[in-house]
Design a protein around this motif. Structure first.
Motif, PDB file in Angstrom:
ATOM      1  N   GLY A 155       9.425  24.670   0.470  1.00  0.00           N
ATOM      2  CA  GLY A 155       9.092  26.076   0.574  1.00  0.00           C
ATOM      3  C   GLY A 155      10.375  26.883   0.461  1.00  0.00           C
ATOM      4  O   GLY A 155      11.213  26.822   1.347  1.00  0.00           O
ATOM      5  N   VAL A 156      10.521  27.614  -0.631  1.00  0.00           N
ATOM      6  CA  VAL A 156      11.790  28.265  -0.952  1.00  0.00           C
ATOM      7  C   VAL A 156      11.621  29.777  -1.049  1.00  0.00           C
ATOM      8  O   VAL A 156      10.673  30.270  -1.664  1.00  0.00           O
ATOM      9  CB  VAL A 156      12.358  27.730  -2.286  1.00  0.00           C
ATOM     10  N   THR A 157      12.558  30.471  -0.433  1.00  0.00           N
ATOM     11  CA  THR A 157      12.666  31.915  -0.626  1.00  0.00           C
ATOM     12  C   THR A 157      13.894  32.165  -1.494  1.00  0.00           C
ATOM     13  O   THR A 157      14.994  31.702  -1.160  1.00  0.00           O
ATOM     14  CB  THR A 157      12.827  32.642   0.718  1.00  0.00           C
ATOM     15  N   VAL A 158      13.690  32.849  -2.593  1.00  0.00           N
ATOM     16  CA  VAL A 158      14.805  33.145  -3.494  1.00  0.00           C
ATOM     17  C   VAL A 158      15.385  34.503  -3.161  1.00  0.00           C
ATOM     18  O   VAL A 158      14.748  35.339  -2.520  1.00  0.00           O
ATOM     19  CB  VAL A 158      14.372  33.086  -4.967  1.00  0.00           C
ATOM     20  N   TYR A 159      16.600  34.731  -3.594  1.00  0.00           N
ATOM     21  CA  TYR A 159      17.258  36.028  -3.386  1.00  0.00           C
ATOM     22  C   TYR A 159      16.422  37.134  -4.015  1.00  0.00           C
ATOM     23  O   TYR A 159      15.903  37.004  -5.126  1.00  0.00           O
ATOM     24  CB  TYR A 159      18.658  36.021  -3.987  1.00  0.00           C
ATOM     25  N   GLY A 160      16.271  38.228  -3.278  1.00  0.00           N
ATOM     26  CA  GLY A 160      15.530  39.358  -3.799  1.00  0.00           C
ATOM     27  C   GLY A 160      14.047  39.304  -3.546  1.00  0.00           C
ATOM     28  O   GLY A 160      13.304  40.173  -4.011  1.00  0.00           O
ATOM     29  N   SER A 161      13.600  38.288  -2.822  1.00  0.00           N
ATOM     30  CA  SER A 161      12.176  38.139  -2.552  1.00  0.00           C
ATOM     31  C   SER A 161      11.942  37.863  -1.073  1.00  0.00           C
ATOM     32  O   SER A 161      12.794  37.285  -0.409  1.00  0.00           O
ATOM     33  CB  SER A 161      11.608  36.979  -3.384  1.00  0.00           C
ATOM     34  N   ASP A 162      10.778  38.285  -0.582  1.00  0.00           N
ATOM     35  CA  ASP A 162      10.376  37.951   0.782  1.00  0.00           C
ATOM     36  C   ASP A 162       9.407  36.787   0.813  1.00  0.00           C
ATOM     37  O   ASP A 162       9.019  36.327   1.878  1.00  0.00           O
ATOM     38  CB  ASP A 162       9.703  39.166   1.450  1.00  0.00           C
ATOM     39  N   ALA A 163       9.022  36.313  -0.356  1.00  0.00           N
ATOM     40  CA  ALA A 163       7.963  35.305  -0.435  1.00  0.00           C
ATOM     41  C   ALA A 163       8.515  33.899  -0.252  1.00  0.00           C
ATOM     42  O   ALA A 163       9.635  33.596  -0.661  1.00  0.00           O
ATOM     43  CB  ALA A 163       7.253  35.404  -1.780  1.00  0.00           C
ATOM     44  N   ASP A 164       7.715  33.046   0.349  1.00  0.00           N
ATOM     45  CA  ASP A 164       8.009  31.624   0.494  1.00  0.00           C
ATOM     46  C   ASP A 164       7.124  30.892  -0.503  1.00  0.00           C
ATOM     47  O   ASP A 164       5.920  30.801  -0.311  1.00  0.00           O
ATOM     48  CB  ASP A 164       7.707  31.178   1.930  1.00  0.00           C
ATOM     49  N   ASN A 165       7.707  30.422  -1.577  1.00  0.00           N
ATOM     50  CA  ASN A 165       6.938  29.781  -2.637  1.00  0.00           C
ATOM     51  C   ASN A 165       7.136  28.272  -2.623  1.00  0.00           C
ATOM     52  O   ASN A 165       8.224  27.781  -2.321  1.00  0.00           O
ATOM     53  CB  ASN A 165       7.347  30.336  -4.002  1.00  0.00           C
ATOM     54  N   ASP A 166       6.079  27.555  -2.981  1.00  0.00           N
ATOM     55  CA  ASP A 166       6.134  26.103  -3.066  1.00  0.00           C
ATOM     56  C   ASP A 166       6.746  25.654  -4.387  1.00  0.00           C
ATOM     57  O   ASP A 166       6.371  26.137  -5.458  1.00  0.00           O
ATOM     58  CB  ASP A 166       4.725  25.513  -2.975  1.00  0.00           C
ATOM     59  N   TYR A 167       7.644  24.692  -4.297  1.00  0.00           N
ATOM     60  CA  TYR A 167       8.203  24.056  -5.481  1.00  0.00           C
ATOM     61  C   TYR A 167       8.034  22.547  -5.346  1.00  0.00           C
ATOM     62  O   TYR A 167       8.170  21.984  -4.244  1.00  0.00           O
ATOM     63  CB  TYR A 167       9.684  24.399  -5.638  1.00  0.00           C
ATOM     64  N   TRP A 168       7.757  21.903  -6.475  1.00  0.00           N
ATOM     65  CA  TRP A 168       7.533  20.458  -6.505  1.00  0.00           C
ATOM     66  C   TRP A 168       8.579  19.766  -7.354  1.00  0.00           C
ATOM     67  O   TRP A 168       8.959  20.264  -8.414  1.00  0.00           O
ATOM     68  CB  TRP A 168       6.152  20.145  -7.073  1.00  0.00           C
ATOM     69  N   GLY A 169       9.001  18.591  -6.886  1.00  0.00           N
ATOM     70  CA  GLY A 169       9.848  17.741  -7.701  1.00  0.00           C
ATOM     71  C   GLY A 169       9.038  17.015  -8.754  1.00  0.00           C
ATOM     72  O   GLY A 169       7.798  17.079  -8.773  1.00  0.00           O
ATOM     73  N   GLN A 170       9.720  16.276  -9.611  1.00  0.00           N
ATOM     74  CA  GLN A 170       9.072  15.666 -10.767  1.00  0.00           C
ATOM     75  C   GLN A 170       8.368  14.365 -10.433  1.00  0.00           C
ATOM     76  O   GLN A 170       7.637  13.848 -11.262  1.00  0.00           O
ATOM     77  CB  GLN A 170      10.105  15.402 -11.886  1.00  0.00           C
ATOM     78  N   GLY A 171       8.567  13.848  -9.233  1.00  0.00           N
ATOM     79  CA  GLY A 171       7.933  12.594  -8.866  1.00  0.00           C
ATOM     80  C   GLY A 171       8.835  11.409  -9.153  1.00  0.00           C
ATOM     81  O   GLY A 171       9.507  11.359 -10.183  1.00  0.00           O
ATOM     82  N   GLU A 205       0.808  -1.223   0.000  1.00  0.00           N
ATOM     83  CA  GLU A 205       0.000   0.000   0.000  1.00  0.00           C
ATOM     84  C   GLU A 205       0.844   1.277   0.000  1.00  0.00           C
ATOM     85  O   GLU A 205       0.286   2.374  -0.108  1.00  0.00           O
ATOM     86  CB  GLU A 205      -0.967   0.008   1.193  1.00  0.00           C
ATOM     87  N   ASP A 206       2.143   1.155   0.104  1.00  0.00           N
ATOM     88  CA  ASP A 206       3.025   2.315  -0.036  1.00  0.00           C
ATOM     89  C   ASP A 206       3.313   2.623  -1.506  1.00  0.00           C
ATOM     90  O   ASP A 206       3.945   3.641  -1.813  1.00  0.00           O
ATOM     91  CB  ASP A 206       4.359   2.067   0.686  1.00  0.00           C
ATOM     92  N   THR A 207       2.871   1.769  -2.389  1.00  0.00           N
ATOM     93  CA  THR A 207       3.087   1.979  -3.814  1.00  0.00           C
ATOM     94  C   THR A 207       2.417   3.259  -4.280  1.00  0.00           C
ATOM     95  O   THR A 207       1.218   3.466  -4.063  1.00  0.00           O
ATOM     96  CB  THR A 207       2.540   0.788  -4.623  1.00  0.00           C
ATOM     97  N   ALA A 208       3.199   4.139  -4.892  1.00  0.00           N
ATOM     98  CA  ALA A 208       2.698   5.441  -5.337  1.00  0.00           C
ATOM     99  C   ALA A 208       3.831   6.190  -6.032  1.00  0.00           C
ATOM    100  O   ALA A 208       4.989   5.762  -5.991  1.00  0.00           O
ATOM    101  CB  ALA A 208       2.198   6.263  -4.147  1.00  0.00           C
ATOM    102  N   VAL A 209       3.467   7.308  -6.629  1.00  0.00           N
ATOM    103  CA  VAL A 209       4.475   8.265  -7.073  1.00  0.00           C
ATOM    104  C   VAL A 209       4.716   9.232  -5.916  1.00  0.00           C
ATOM    105  O   VAL A 209       3.769   9.789  -5.362  1.00  0.00           O
ATOM    106  CB  VAL A 209       4.026   9.032  -8.329  1.00  0.00           C
ATOM    107  N   TYR A 210       5.974   9.397  -5.567  1.00  0.00           N
ATOM    108  CA  TYR A 210       6.348  10.245  -4.446  1.00  0.00           C
ATOM    109  C   TYR A 210       6.904  11.573  -4.971  1.00  0.00           C
ATOM    110  O   TYR A 210       7.761  11.591  -5.862  1.00  0.00           O
ATOM    111  CB  TYR A 210       7.396   9.547  -3.587  1.00  0.00           C
ATOM    112  N   TYR A 211       6.400  12.656  -4.395  1.00  0.00           N
ATOM    113  CA  TYR A 211       6.791  13.997  -4.802  1.00  0.00           C
ATOM    114  C   TYR A 211       7.397  14.738  -3.616  1.00  0.00           C
ATOM    115  O   TYR A 211       6.846  14.704  -2.509  1.00  0.00           O
ATOM    116  CB  TYR A 211       5.577  14.789  -5.287  1.00  0.00           C
ATOM    117  N   CYS A 212       8.491  15.431  -3.871  1.00  0.00           N
ATOM    118  CA  CYS A 212       9.018  16.312  -2.833  1.00  0.00           C
ATOM    119  C   CYS A 212       8.444  17.717  -3.025  1.00  0.00           C
ATOM    120  O   CYS A 212       8.105  18.119  -4.138  1.00  0.00           O
ATOM    121  CB  CYS A 212      10.538  16.348  -2.849  1.00  0.00           C
ATOM    122  N   ASN A 213       8.320  18.410  -1.924  1.00  0.00           N
ATOM    123  CA  ASN A 213       7.771  19.758  -1.910  1.00  0.00           C
ATOM    124  C   ASN A 213       8.610  20.616  -0.975  1.00  0.00           C
ATOM    125  O   ASN A 213       8.798  20.239   0.185  1.00  0.00           O
ATOM    126  CB  ASN A 213       6.315  19.723  -1.447  1.00  0.00           C
TER     127      ASN A 213
END
Length: 120
Positions: free
Chosen positions: A97-113, A87-95
């Motif tokens: 929360g990244v702040t890039v230089y020059g920004s105050d925002a924390d944006n979500d980024y996803w891996g390809q699975g 039952e652990d069989t699935a596509v696993y995605y990493c996520n």
């Protein structure tokens, strides 16, 4: 920002796998990191999450079997999966929360699975 996930594969029940997700790019800081999974016909669900301070939380179904960790120097999050079940069989995605230089925002980024299949 790019995320590269790796470590999936085919494993027998009771076996182990270690997933990795490395982030690269114009990264100032990485806040929370997490792993999600999506089985066929189901919604994507949280598996495990780790904050910048190292606090972790897990889905009930993986507690005691999976361990999430992070290496801040490498901008990488790991998921050690032991005692795997079908039952652990699935596509696993990493996520991340990244702040890039020059920004105050924390944006979500996803891996390809990455596919994890637990089968005999």
């Amino acid at each position: 920002v790019q995320l590269q996930a790796s470590g999936g594969g085919l494993v027998q029940p009771g076996g182990s796998l270690r997933l990795s997700c490395a982030a690269s790019g114009n990264i100032f800081s990485i806040n929370a990191m997490g792993w999600y999974r999506q089985a066929p016909g189901q919604q994507r669900k949280l598996v495990a999450r780790i904050t910048s301070g190292g606090s972790t939380n897990y889905a009930d179904s993986v507690k005691g079997r999976f361990t999430i960790s992070r290496d801040n120097a490498k901008n990488t999050v790991y998921l050690q999966m032991n005692s795997l079940k079908p039952e652990d069989t699935a596509v696993y995605y990493c996520n991340l929360g990244v702040t890039v230089y020059g920004s105050d925002a924390d944006n979500d980024y996803w891996g390809q699975g990455t596919q994890v299949t637990v089968s005999s």
